[in-house]
Write a protein that holds these residues in place. Structure first.
Motif, short mmCIF file in Angstrom:
data_model
loop_
_atom_site.label_atom_id
_atom_site.label_comp_id
_atom_site.label_asym_id
_atom_site.label_seq_id
_atom_site.Cartn_x
_atom_site.Cartn_y
_atom_site.Cartn_z
N GLN A 171 3.53 -0.18 -2.30
CA GLN A 171 2.83 0.24 -3.52
C GLN A 171 1.35 0.46 -3.32
O GLN A 171 0.77 1.43 -3.83
CB GLN A 171 3.06 -0.80 -4.62
CG GLN A 171 2.43 -0.44 -5.97
CD GLN A 171 2.76 -1.47 -7.04
OE1 GLN A 171 3.49 -2.43 -6.80
NE2 GLN A 171 2.21 -1.27 -8.23
N SER A 187 7.07 -6.49 1.12
CA SER A 187 7.45 -5.10 1.39
C SER A 187 7.12 -4.20 0.21
O SER A 187 6.65 -3.07 0.39
CB SER A 187 8.93 -5.02 1.73
OG SER A 187 9.73 -5.48 0.64
N SER A 188 7.34 -4.68 -1.01
CA SER A 188 7.06 -3.85 -2.18
C SER A 188 5.56 -3.68 -2.39
O SER A 188 5.09 -2.58 -2.74
CB SER A 188 7.70 -4.46 -3.43
OG SER A 188 7.17 -5.75 -3.71
N VAL A 191 10.93 -9.63 -0.46
CA VAL A 191 10.85 -8.40 -1.23
C VAL A 191 9.41 -8.16 -1.69
O VAL A 191 8.94 -7.01 -1.77
CB VAL A 191 11.80 -8.46 -2.43
CG1 VAL A 191 11.65 -7.23 -3.31
CG2 VAL A 191 13.24 -8.60 -1.96
N GLN A 247 12.08 2.76 -10.01
CA GLN A 247 11.89 3.22 -8.65
C GLN A 247 11.49 4.70 -8.62
O GLN A 247 10.70 5.13 -7.77
CB GLN A 247 13.18 3.01 -7.84
CG GLN A 247 13.54 1.55 -7.64
CD GLN A 247 12.52 0.82 -6.80
OE1 GLN A 247 11.91 1.39 -5.89
NE2 GLN A 247 12.31 -0.46 -7.07
#
Length: 436
Positions: A295, A290-291, A287, A113
């Motif tokens: 990104q 959203s990721s 997930v 992260q």
């Protein structure tokens, strides 16, 4: 689907629910909607009649098994390298201390992260995740028809991927394998009832499945007991005095934690049901989305928090540490009434793929059915199909399913409206004309 909900009310967290009526009404509504969708599809299928079974293309099955084995094996090796495995010695050390390995993996998460680093091999394999969806169910369904090389490759790929999850002390991958194996066994049993399998084969598969399930439960009990000691949560998994006297403190704690493991999410659901709805703009249900948005699109998911994040801010129930069932994930984009409607659609697709996989012996619906089994099994936990590999794999499967459906529909349309050519009159042959 209601078994874990009933077990929750028998557990030590039930007295913390402040809205039992609302919680029961929603869970029963969602489960009832699933049942309605399932029954609607089965009744429609019964009215349409029994279709003729397809002949499975074993060459295709072999290729899917080999590709799935390569994908699992390559992904397992890539993950082992990314999470710091240096050889058999480090892997063996983690196997002996699963709770410590589980805690160490969060350090890797923090580094990922912070640095934003990405493993190119893992990225490519994630995009090809559809190949991993077919391996386990096809191994169960076509074990005898597969070659020795295909069987060996399949078992090797599963073993390499399982070693990674054992290395980080995590149960998710092992649980997925157990669910997919059980789904494959269920499909084999359905085909037997439809007249496509023999009972002797299924008996051996049942025994093997029971043994694997027993080993999984044993590993779960021990790892849960170790985690309670490591993280200091023994007070939340305090065992019954009788159970502790029979099994001893360590195993009794593990058994209690194992019971709480698939049920505590309903308390999180109860907290979420009291949180007002705010649309998360499509970023809260999975997930993966959203990721990817953060990104590649520089979208801040915090601007439109999910149900779980807003409930954590309101009540303190940790969104990333404890479960809250799959429903708040879906409700982040659909609302809770919309989630009930989605469960009806899931039930309909579940019944349709079951029928096509068992009666028609189609491969693709059987693989989709297996993925839906994972979704249903993880209902008390989270959105198991919301990770990047799972979502990409499921989306690819449904794209192929819809594509083949269009092709089949076009063929039926051509057959139904094909012009009927009139039969030509047969010429009469007389006398010497027969020799001309």
């Amino acid at each position: 689907m209601l078994g874990t909900f009933g077990a929750f009310w028998l557990g030590p967290m039930a007295h913390l629910v402040e809205n039992p009526g609302k919680l029961c009404a929603f869970v029963f509504s969602a489960t009832g909607a699933f049942a309605v969708g399932y029954l609607a599809c089965t009744r429609r299928a019964a009215a349409e009649g029994m279709p003729a079974p397809d002949s499975p293309r074993m060459r295709t099955v072999h290729r899917l098994v080999i590709l799935g084995a390569i994908h699992y094996g390559a992904l397992g090796v890539a993950y082992l390298r990314e999470y710091g495995a240096t050889g058999p010695g480090s892997i063996l050390a983690s196997l002996q201390e699963p709770a410590t390995a589980y805690a160490n993996k969060f350090q890797i998460y923090d580094v990922q992260q912070t640095t934003g680093g990405a493993n190119p091999a893992v990225q490519v394999l994630t995009l090809l995740a559809v190949f991993s969806t077919a391996l386990v169910p096809l191994l169960v369904l076509y074990w005898r028809e597969l070659s020795v090389a295909a069987r060996t490759a399949g078992i090797t790929g599963i073993a390499l991927y399982s070693v990674f999850f054992l290395y980080i002390g995590t149960l998710k991958g092992l649980g997925d394998f157990a669910i997919m194996a059980a789904a494959g066994l269920l499909l084999a049993s359905g085909r037997r009832r439809a007249g496509h399998a023999t009972g002797s084969r299924l008996t051996r598969k049942r025994i093997l499945t029971i043994v694997l399930f027993g080993l999984f439960c044993w590993y779960l009990i021990n790892t849960q007991a170790d985690r309670t000691d490591l993280f200091g949560t023994t007070d939340k998994a305090r065992p019954n005095a009788t159970v502790e006297q029979v099994l001893g403190p360590h195993l009794a704690t593990g058994v209690t934690a194992m019971v709480l493991y698939p049920t505590h999410g309903y308390l999180g659901l109860a907290y979420n049901l009291d949180t007002p709805f705010e649309w998360s703009r499509g970023l809260g249900s999975t997930v993966a989305i959203s990721s990817y948005a953060a990104q590649y699109l520089n979208v801040d998911p915090g601007e439109h928090p999910s149900y779980l994040e807003r409930t954590e801010a309101r009540t303190g129930w940790p969104a990333d540490l404890y479960w809250a069932t799959v429903y708040p994930w879906l409700a982040s984009d659909l609302s809770f009434p919309g989630t009930v409607g989605l469960m009806a659609l899931v039930g309909w697709v579940f019944a349709r793929t079951w029928r096509e996989a068992t009666v028609q012996k189609r491969v693709l619906p059987g693989v989709i059915f297996t993925q839906l089994c994972i979704l249903i099994a993880y209902i008390p936990a989270n959105n198991a199909l919301g990770t990047r590999p799972a979502l990409i794999g499921l989306a690819t499967l449904f794209a192929c399913y819809l594509g083949t459906g269009v092709v089949r529909w076009h063929r039926r349309l051509q057959q139904a409206y094909a012009p009927v050519r009139p039969a030509l009159p047969r010429p009469l042959i007389r006398g010497g004309d027969a020799h001309r």
